[in-house]
Design an enzyme around this catalytic site. Structure first.
Site, PDB file in Angstrom:
ATOM      1  N   ARG A  58      61.837   5.694  31.858  1.00  0.00           N
ATOM      2  CA  ARG A  58      61.153   4.312  32.017  1.00  0.00           C
ATOM      3  C   ARG A  58      60.603   3.961  30.654  1.00  0.00           C
ATOM      4  O   ARG A  58      60.456   2.684  30.261  1.00  0.00           O
ATOM      5  CB  ARG A  58      60.178   4.335  32.975  1.00  0.00           C
ATOM      6  CG  ARG A  58      60.763   4.492  34.462  1.00  0.00           C
ATOM      7  CD  ARG A  58      59.658   4.463  35.497  1.00  0.00           C
ATOM      8  NE  ARG A  58      58.606   5.344  35.382  1.00  0.00           N
ATOM      9  CZ  ARG A  58      58.587   6.580  35.929  1.00  0.00           C
ATOM     10  NH1 ARG A  58      59.762   7.018  36.580  1.00  0.00           N
ATOM     11  NH2 ARG A  58      57.670   7.577  35.876  1.00  0.00           N
ATOM     12  N   GLU A  95      52.428  21.845  32.959  1.00  0.00           N
ATOM     13  CA  GLU A  95      51.329  22.312  33.785  1.00  0.00           C
ATOM     14  C   GLU A  95      51.875  23.475  34.467  1.00  0.00           C
ATOM     15  O   GLU A  95      51.209  24.555  34.507  1.00  0.00           O
ATOM     16  CB  GLU A  95      50.794  21.391  34.722  1.00  0.00           C
ATOM     17  CG  GLU A  95      49.386  21.765  35.449  1.00  0.00           C
ATOM     18  CD  GLU A  95      48.848  20.592  36.304  1.00  0.00           C
ATOM     19  OE1 GLU A  95      48.083  20.837  37.140  1.00  0.00           O
ATOM     20  OE2 GLU A  95      49.360  19.493  36.151  1.00  0.00           O
TER      21      GLU A  95
END
Length: 171
Positions: A58, A95
């Site tokens: 994006r 993460e």
């Protein structure tokens, strides 16, 4: 114009508990899209970029037309295996695991000023990796920019360059 009025929140996407900020509703509104690009151009222009580096995927939607508006070049920072020819890669921690970001080896000349552009800054890992990758190939990175920042995730804290943003969410 309040750009938040043109960004749709989609609950539980891509998985339960996540609120996805969908910019397709902004992109399809010509007036809102023009306002967003104009505002982002003003913020990014102040950093005197030679080239904008859009982060897959994006980020491409923002960086390419923004580069055209600013009269500078556009390059792509992509996921593993998406670019032809010789590439330079950087592995970085997420993460839960690792990822890789790549650039074509000849995409930028040493010393060129490259501003990293993405649609959204969350935890900052991908944006920080993009900055590091550009430096690895000799670019100067004066700033990074995004349309949206999720302030509560503190991704800005992982960046060591000025960060420009149009819309922030605090929860």
């Amino acid at each position: 114009m309040n750009l938040k009025d043109h960004i749709r929140g989609v609950p539980d996407f891509p998985k339960p508990g996540i609120l996805f900020y969908d910019i397709s509703t902004l992109l399809r509104n010509a007036d809102a899209w023009q306002v967003a690009m104009g505002r982002l151009a003003k913020l990014v222009r102040a950093h005197h970029p030679d080239i904008l580096a859009g982060v897959e995927s994006r980020g491409f939607l923002l960086a390419a037309p923004l580069a055209l508006k600013l009269g500078c070049g556009f390059i792509m920072l992509r996921k593993r295996g998406k670019l032809p020819g010789p590439i330079v890669a950087l592995d970085y921690d997420l993460e839960y695991g690792t990822d890789r970001i790549e650039i074509q080896a000849d995409a930028i000349q040493p010393g060129q000023r490259a501003v990293v552009v993405d649609d959204l800054l969350a935890t900052g890992g991908t944006m920080a990796a993009g900055i590091a990758l550009l430096r690895k190939v000799g670019a100067e990175v004066p700033a990074a920019a995004a349309l949206i920042e999720l302030e509560f995730l503190k991704g800005r804290d992982r960046l060591d360059v000025p960060f420009e943003v149009l819309v922030t969410y605090d929860k």
